[in-house]
Motif scaffolding. Structure first.
Motif, short mmCIF file in Angstrom:
data_model
loop_
_atom_site.label_atom_id
_atom_site.label_comp_id
_atom_site.label_asym_id
_atom_site.label_seq_id
_atom_site.Cartn_x
_atom_site.Cartn_y
_atom_site.Cartn_z
N GLY A 55 58.90 13.85 42.57
CA GLY A 55 59.05 12.56 43.24
C GLY A 55 57.85 11.66 43.03
O GLY A 55 57.99 10.45 42.78
N LEU A 56 56.65 12.23 43.14
CA LEU A 56 55.43 11.44 42.89
C LEU A 56 55.40 10.94 41.45
O LEU A 56 55.08 9.77 41.19
N LEU A 57 55.75 11.81 40.53
CA LEU A 57 55.75 11.43 39.12
C LEU A 57 56.73 10.27 38.88
O LEU A 57 56.39 9.30 38.19
N ASP A 58 57.91 10.35 39.47
CA ASP A 58 58.89 9.27 39.32
C ASP A 58 58.37 7.96 39.88
O ASP A 58 58.55 6.90 39.27
N MET A 59 57.74 8.01 41.05
CA MET A 59 57.20 6.78 41.64
C MET A 59 56.09 6.19 40.79
O MET A 59 56.05 4.98 40.57
N PHE A 60 55.18 7.03 40.31
CA PHE A 60 54.05 6.54 39.53
C PHE A 60 54.47 6.05 38.14
O PHE A 60 53.82 5.17 37.58
N GLN A 61 55.54 6.61 37.60
CA GLN A 61 56.00 6.16 36.29
C GLN A 61 56.86 4.90 36.37
O GLN A 61 56.96 4.17 35.39
N ASN A 62 57.50 4.66 37.50
CA ASN A 62 58.46 3.57 37.61
C ASN A 62 58.10 2.51 38.65
O ASN A 62 58.96 1.74 39.05
N TRP A 63 56.88 2.46 39.08
CA TRP A 63 56.49 1.51 40.13
C TRP A 63 56.72 0.07 39.71
O TRP A 63 57.07 -0.79 40.53
N TYR A 64 56.58 -0.23 38.43
CA TYR A 64 56.70 -1.60 37.95
C TYR A 64 58.15 -2.09 37.93
O TYR A 64 58.41 -3.27 37.74
N ASN A 65 59.12 -1.19 38.13
CA ASN A 65 60.54 -1.58 38.16
C ASN A 65 60.94 -2.23 39.48
O ASN A 65 62.06 -2.75 39.58
N PHE A 66 60.08 -2.21 40.47
CA PHE A 66 60.40 -2.87 41.73
C PHE A 66 60.54 -4.36 41.48
O PHE A 66 59.66 -5.00 40.93
N ASN A 67 61.68 -4.93 41.88
CA ASN A 67 61.96 -6.34 41.65
C ASN A 67 61.80 -7.11 42.95
O ASN A 67 62.69 -7.07 43.81
N GLU A 68 60.69 -7.81 43.08
CA GLU A 68 60.40 -8.55 44.31
C GLU A 68 61.33 -9.74 44.51
O GLU A 68 61.42 -10.28 45.61
N GLU A 69 62.04 -10.16 43.46
CA GLU A 69 62.99 -11.27 43.59
C GLU A 69 64.28 -10.81 44.27
O GLU A 69 64.97 -11.62 44.88
N LYS A 70 64.61 -9.54 44.17
CA LYS A 70 65.82 -9.01 44.79
C LYS A 70 65.59 -8.56 46.23
O LYS A 70 66.48 -8.66 47.06
N SER A 71 64.40 -8.02 46.50
CA SER A 71 64.14 -7.46 47.83
C SER A 71 62.65 -7.45 48.13
O SER A 71 61.83 -7.35 47.22
N VAL A 72 62.34 -7.56 49.41
CA VAL A 72 60.95 -7.42 49.84
C VAL A 72 60.72 -6.07 50.49
O VAL A 72 59.63 -5.79 50.99
N ASN A 73 61.73 -5.21 50.48
CA ASN A 73 61.64 -3.91 51.13
C ASN A 73 61.17 -2.84 50.14
O ASN A 73 61.95 -2.01 49.67
N ALA A 74 59.89 -2.87 49.85
CA ALA A 74 59.30 -1.90 48.92
C ALA A 74 59.35 -0.50 49.49
O ALA A 74 59.50 0.48 48.76
N PHE A 75 59.23 -0.38 50.80
CA PHE A 75 59.25 0.92 51.47
C PHE A 75 60.55 1.66 51.16
O PHE A 75 60.55 2.82 50.75
N ALA A 76 61.68 0.98 51.35
CA ALA A 76 62.98 1.61 51.11
C ALA A 76 63.17 1.91 49.62
O ALA A 76 63.70 2.96 49.27
N TYR A 77 62.74 1.01 48.77
CA TYR A 77 62.88 1.20 47.32
C TYR A 77 62.15 2.46 46.88
O TYR A 77 62.72 3.31 46.19
N PHE A 78 60.89 2.62 47.27
CA PHE A 78 60.12 3.76 46.81
C PHE A 78 60.53 5.06 47.50
O PHE A 78 60.42 6.13 46.92
N THR A 79 61.06 4.96 48.70
CA THR A 79 61.60 6.16 49.35
C THR A 79 62.79 6.68 48.57
O THR A 79 62.91 7.89 48.34
N GLU A 80 63.66 5.80 48.14
CA GLU A 80 64.82 6.20 47.34
C GLU A 80 64.41 6.74 45.97
O GLU A 80 64.99 7.71 45.50
N VAL A 81 63.43 6.12 45.34
CA VAL A 81 62.93 6.62 44.05
C VAL A 81 62.40 8.04 44.25
O VAL A 81 62.69 8.94 43.46
N PHE A 82 61.67 8.26 45.31
CA PHE A 82 61.11 9.58 45.58
C PHE A 82 62.21 10.61 45.82
O PHE A 82 62.18 11.71 45.28
N LYS A 83 63.21 10.26 46.62
CA LYS A 83 64.25 11.21 46.98
C LYS A 83 65.18 11.55 45.81
O LYS A 83 65.69 12.64 45.72
N ARG A 84 65.36 10.64 44.89
CA ARG A 84 66.29 10.87 43.79
C ARG A 84 65.58 11.45 42.61
O ARG A 84 66.04 11.95 41.70
#
Length: 84
Positions: A55-84
């Protein structure tokens, strides 16, 4: 360290502007992972540690994929990245 969505969102935006994760963003993602892994159940501690590491590896490799134009909820985005 307390983690809230606004602080995480700001750190991710700053990181994207710099082109790399800030140290504060790294700490926040690690804290998010530690809190999330506690809510899950595993058969063995090895499985838990493996999922935590993946999960940590996925978050650290894909952090730049967060799209601030679609959502401001970074917490939920990274929680889902970690869980999947």
């Amino acid at each position: 360290m307390y983690l809230n969505n606004k602080d995480l969102y700001i750190e991710i935006i700053v990181s994207k502007a710099q082109g790399k994760l800030t140290r504060n963003a790294e700490k926040m993602l690690e804290l998010l992972a530690k809190k999330t892994i506690k809510k899950m159940r595993y058969w063995s501690n090895d499985d838990k540690l493996d999922c935590y590491q993946s999960g940590l590896l996925d978050m650290f490799q894909n952090w730049y994929n967060f799209n601030e134009e679609k959502s401001v909820n970074a917490f939920a985005y990274f929680t889902e990245v970690f869980k999947r």
